[in-house]
Design an enzyme around this catalytic site. Sequence first.
Site, PDB file in Angstrom:
ATOM      1  N   LYS A  15       1.056  -1.052   0.168  1.00  8.70           N
ATOM      2  CA  LYS A  15      -0.103   0.244  -0.148  1.00  8.70           C
ATOM      3  C   LYS A  15       1.094   0.764   0.509  1.00  8.70           C
ATOM      4  O   LYS A  15       0.519   1.943  -0.911  1.00  8.70           O
ATOM      5  CB  LYS A  15      -1.137  -0.197   0.989  1.00  8.70           C
ATOM      6  CG  LYS A  15      -2.003  -1.200   1.459  1.00  8.70           C
ATOM      7  CD  LYS A  15      -2.694  -1.106   2.358  1.00  8.70           C
ATOM      8  CE  LYS A  15      -2.152  -1.142   3.757  1.00  8.70           C
ATOM      9  NZ  LYS A  15      -1.104  -1.635   4.512  1.00  8.70           N
ATOM     10  N   ALA A  36       2.363   8.123  12.595  1.00  5.03           N
ATOM     11  CA  ALA A  36       2.690   6.290  13.478  1.00  5.03           C
ATOM     12  C   ALA A  36       3.599   7.168  14.865  1.00  5.03           C
ATOM     13  O   ALA A  36       3.891   7.916  14.595  1.00  5.03           O
ATOM     14  CB  ALA A  36       3.892   5.869  12.831  1.00  5.03           C
ATOM     15  N   HIS A  50      10.013   2.609   6.622  1.00  2.00           N
ATOM     16  CA  HIS A  50       9.499   3.257   5.587  1.00  2.00           C
ATOM     17  C   HIS A  50      10.381   5.051   5.705  1.00  2.00           C
ATOM     18  O   HIS A  50       9.993   5.150   4.208  1.00  2.00           O
ATOM     19  CB  HIS A  50       8.143   3.805   6.232  1.00  2.00           C
ATOM     20  CG  HIS A  50       6.895   2.793   5.811  1.00  2.00           C
ATOM     21  ND1 HIS A  50       6.520   2.358   5.195  1.00  2.00           N
ATOM     22  CD2 HIS A  50       6.507   1.894   6.996  1.00  2.00           C
ATOM     23  CE1 HIS A  50       5.132   1.343   5.431  1.00  2.00           C
ATOM     24  NE2 HIS A  50       5.584   0.973   6.243  1.00  2.00           N
TER      25      HIS A  50
END
Lengths: 167, 167, 167
Positions: A15, A36, A50
């Site tokens: 995603k 987050a 990420h």
Amino acid sequence: MSQTILITGGVRSGKSAIAEGRTLGFGTPAVYIATAQAFDGEMETRIAAHQARRGAEWRTVQEPLDLVGALAATDGAPRLVDCLTLWLTNQMLGGHDWQAAGRDLCAALARQTSPVVLVTNEVGLGIVPENRLAREFRDAAGLLNQWVAAVADEVIFAVAGLPMKVK
Amino acid sequence: MSQTILITGGVRSGKSAIAEGRTLGFGTPAVYIATAQAFDGEMETRIAAHQARRGAEWRTVQEPLDLVGALAATDGAPRLVDCLTLWLTNQMLGGHDWQAAGRDLCAALARQTSPVVLVTNEVGLGIVPENRLAREFRDAAGLLNQWVAAVADEVIFAVAGLPMKVK
Amino acid sequence: MSQTILITGGVRSGKSAIAEGRTLGFGTPAVYIATAQAFDGEMETRIAAHQARRGAEWRTVQEPLDLVGALAATDGAPRLVDCLTLWLTNQMLGGHDWQAAGRDLCAALARQTSPVVLVTNEVGLGIVPENRLAREFRDAAGLLNQWVAAVADEVIFAVAGLPMKVK
């Protein structure tokens, strides 16, 4: 042109990579709005992974709760919100009214003048969890996804790193 | 014209709303065949929320086990069966032969003279449950979905409140 | 002509039946490469059910770990690998470097001269498991699916026994 794109799918379905590609497609620099919060080492590792994949085309904003404010502050640039499921977790763990927050978010999306790509998770396709809080969370996550999908211009379901068009 | 439509998806994926719209599209009054049994307060709340969303265009029939009989008794009107997963749960918890019941249901669907829209759940896209009964249930639920999908004229996978055409 | 097809989906979503049909469509005899190891009675029953559905058009090879070798040894015939998720489990439980094995597998797929159909599972669309190993496994399974999907010519998502085209 404003545009809202929702990217949903399972864990590790690609995603975020799809969302990053779509956001950069609207131009650079883009803003990465991270919801987050690093509570533990496992989450820190995931956040770092990420960030490592993103390059200098991104400016990062960390906002665990006030997405409406973060969108208002960054309007004008393409934005990636990653992800709605953690934002919902933060709302619920913080004892906030997640339904009101969800409605406010949907109203805010309609006011943006630059694109917003939002990542979310599908968490409701397994066996009913024995834990009551887990059941409440997956109900809330499903409803939030429906609400954002209803106002989105485009909805994508990610499977094995590939996009399936839903809307 | 008879027609069988299966709507599948995760929890809170908007399956019921999609199914209600499709059923009413065949005409009113329509019959809502509820397979749920209220064992506890959590389930009562969920049933009440579903009923509140439905209006006067619906007549409700509650039938936890004998779907073949409920379909025979309501033939002529558009029917919504919500949902197959709870019906399967009722069959298994009641110690019935769910495989025979599933075959009988598929045979009955072919005999209907008015449309039937069936809601079911995807429960097999998570991690293998540690509980053996949960593993058996998700196997059974997957098989039942396959059997009904095979005789359905149309199959829809609901994601974030939106329909994806499978068949 | 070489061709790589990945069939993914939930438990009991009809993946194996779809994969068998696609493999036999390339010609017979075909080779069934089973990655399952029967650790217990439940798994033995499942393997036996899979074998009973296959007929004389198939030759079965059991290979829990060395898929690269199994593919090299069977090149020339259509192959069905069932399934990647169990192969990943075997790699992880055996303490092997599953990431290196995954990369080697993808490289090997590009070298085949006859078709390979691979079955895998979606395990990341439920609630976050409380068990850390389960979380690591679903992360690994999702990544492996992405890697194989990236080199596959065709990717199918099975829902209720029906194929949805992803790629």
